[in-house]
Design a protein around this motif. Sequence first.
Motif, PDB file in Angstrom:
ATOM      1  N   ASN A 267      -4.729  13.399   6.031  1.00 49.58           N
ATOM      2  CA  ASN A 267      -3.952  14.132   7.042  1.00 49.58           C
ATOM      3  C   ASN A 267      -2.604  13.473   7.302  1.00 49.58           C
ATOM      4  O   ASN A 267      -2.051  13.563   8.384  1.00 49.58           O
ATOM      5  CB  ASN A 267      -4.729  14.254   8.351  1.00 49.58           C
TER       6      ASN A 267
ATOM      7  N   THR B  86      -8.281   9.003   3.943  1.00 50.27           N
ATOM      8  CA  THR B  86      -7.773  10.099   4.771  1.00 50.27           C
ATOM      9  C   THR B  86      -6.797  10.943   3.967  1.00 50.27           C
ATOM     10  O   THR B  86      -6.261  10.502   2.949  1.00 50.27           O
ATOM     11  CB  THR B  86      -7.040   9.556   6.013  1.00 50.27           C
TER      12      THR B  86
ATOM     13  N   SER C 211      -4.704   8.059  12.545  1.00 48.56           N
ATOM     14  CA  SER C 211      -5.217   9.177  11.748  1.00 48.56           C
ATOM     15  C   SER C 211      -6.438   9.823  12.393  1.00 48.56           C
ATOM     16  O   SER C 211      -6.689  11.019  12.195  1.00 48.56           O
ATOM     17  CB  SER C 211      -5.562   8.707  10.327  1.00 48.56           C
ATOM     18  N   GLU C 212      -7.181   9.050  13.176  1.00 51.88           N
ATOM     19  CA  GLU C 212      -8.357   9.593  13.857  1.00 51.88           C
ATOM     20  C   GLU C 212      -7.997  10.381  15.112  1.00 51.88           C
ATOM     21  O   GLU C 212      -8.855  11.072  15.676  1.00 51.88           O
ATOM     22  CB  GLU C 212      -9.312   8.458  14.236  1.00 51.88           C
TER      23      GLU C 212
ATOM     24  N   LYS D 137      -5.853   3.598  10.916  1.00 49.74           N
ATOM     25  CA  LYS D 137      -7.181   4.080  11.296  1.00 49.74           C
ATOM     26  C   LYS D 137      -7.140   4.734  12.676  1.00 49.74           C
ATOM     27  O   LYS D 137      -7.660   5.839  12.872  1.00 49.74           O
ATOM     28  CB  LYS D 137      -8.188   2.932  11.293  1.00 49.74           C
TER      29      LYS D 137
END
Length: 316
Positions: free
Chosen positions: A152, A150, A88-89, A85
Amino acid sequence: MNKKVLLIAGGGTLGTYTAKELLRLGCSVDIVCPEEKVSDDQNLKFYREYATLDFLKRLLAKNRYDGIVDFLIYASVEKYKPFHKLLSENTDHLIFLSSYRVYADEQHPITEEAPLLVDVIKDDPEFLKTENYALPKAKCEKYLREESGTNNWTIVRPVISYSDRRLDVVTISGHEILDAAVQGKTVILPQAARNLTAGLDWAGNTGRLIADLLFKKEALGQAYTVSSAPNLTWGEVADIYTRLIGVKFRWTDTQEYVDTGHGGYILTYDRLYDRAVDNSKILKVTGLKKQDFASIEDGIKIELNKIGFKFRKEIQ
């Protein structure tokens, strides 16, 4: 490429070679690792830290990275979730390090669509309960695809990547074969693995492939087996070491080999599998070709030179 990349737990062999390729491509690279490292490149910076969640939160609050390569090994998918988390952010492209060991022995040569161990091995409850490498990686992969929300990310599944730190033949690793060569000892190997394709590659090839996956839009949401696909057998690998350093091998039955302390799940559910690789998927996305990679023998020579180990006189 004028991109900024973070390598988490990138102080080891794979991180070193990945950083080398990223620098060649024009990226700036930050590496988080607990080892003492000194940079000789203005575009390379080291943070001597353990890559804890708290440290990464502080680092990412100060720095924005276009790409992140996560070399950490997670004991479970639950431990991985908060890291994913956060990472990826805070990046455009996240590479998650899995392993070729997630594959079952169901497809030859292996493609990225080959069945996984976690889906195939159902009759070994002890393995399913205690195995702490290939299975957690496969479960983290499943989380990325099905639960993370997600896209990415890219999953990489490197084969065994040998270097000056580890020189592998079946489950023999580290400098054991170098010590045996110096001491004139014979190394025992299992006959059952001799004619099986080794899941093995030079770490320099592996690092280059990982680096060249970054920032490829078509790589997002995909998994790749990371290998230059030399596809030599363990017998051929052993012959290279005999030729280069004079180490002697004796091929024996599996039980005798296991009795020497070299058994376990890594033998049963990996080294005794045929690991021929079809690497067409990763070559297509990276644009690399077979001639861009060092051979197994040339890679071994590079690593032996790094540690000052002398070749046999007749091949120098």
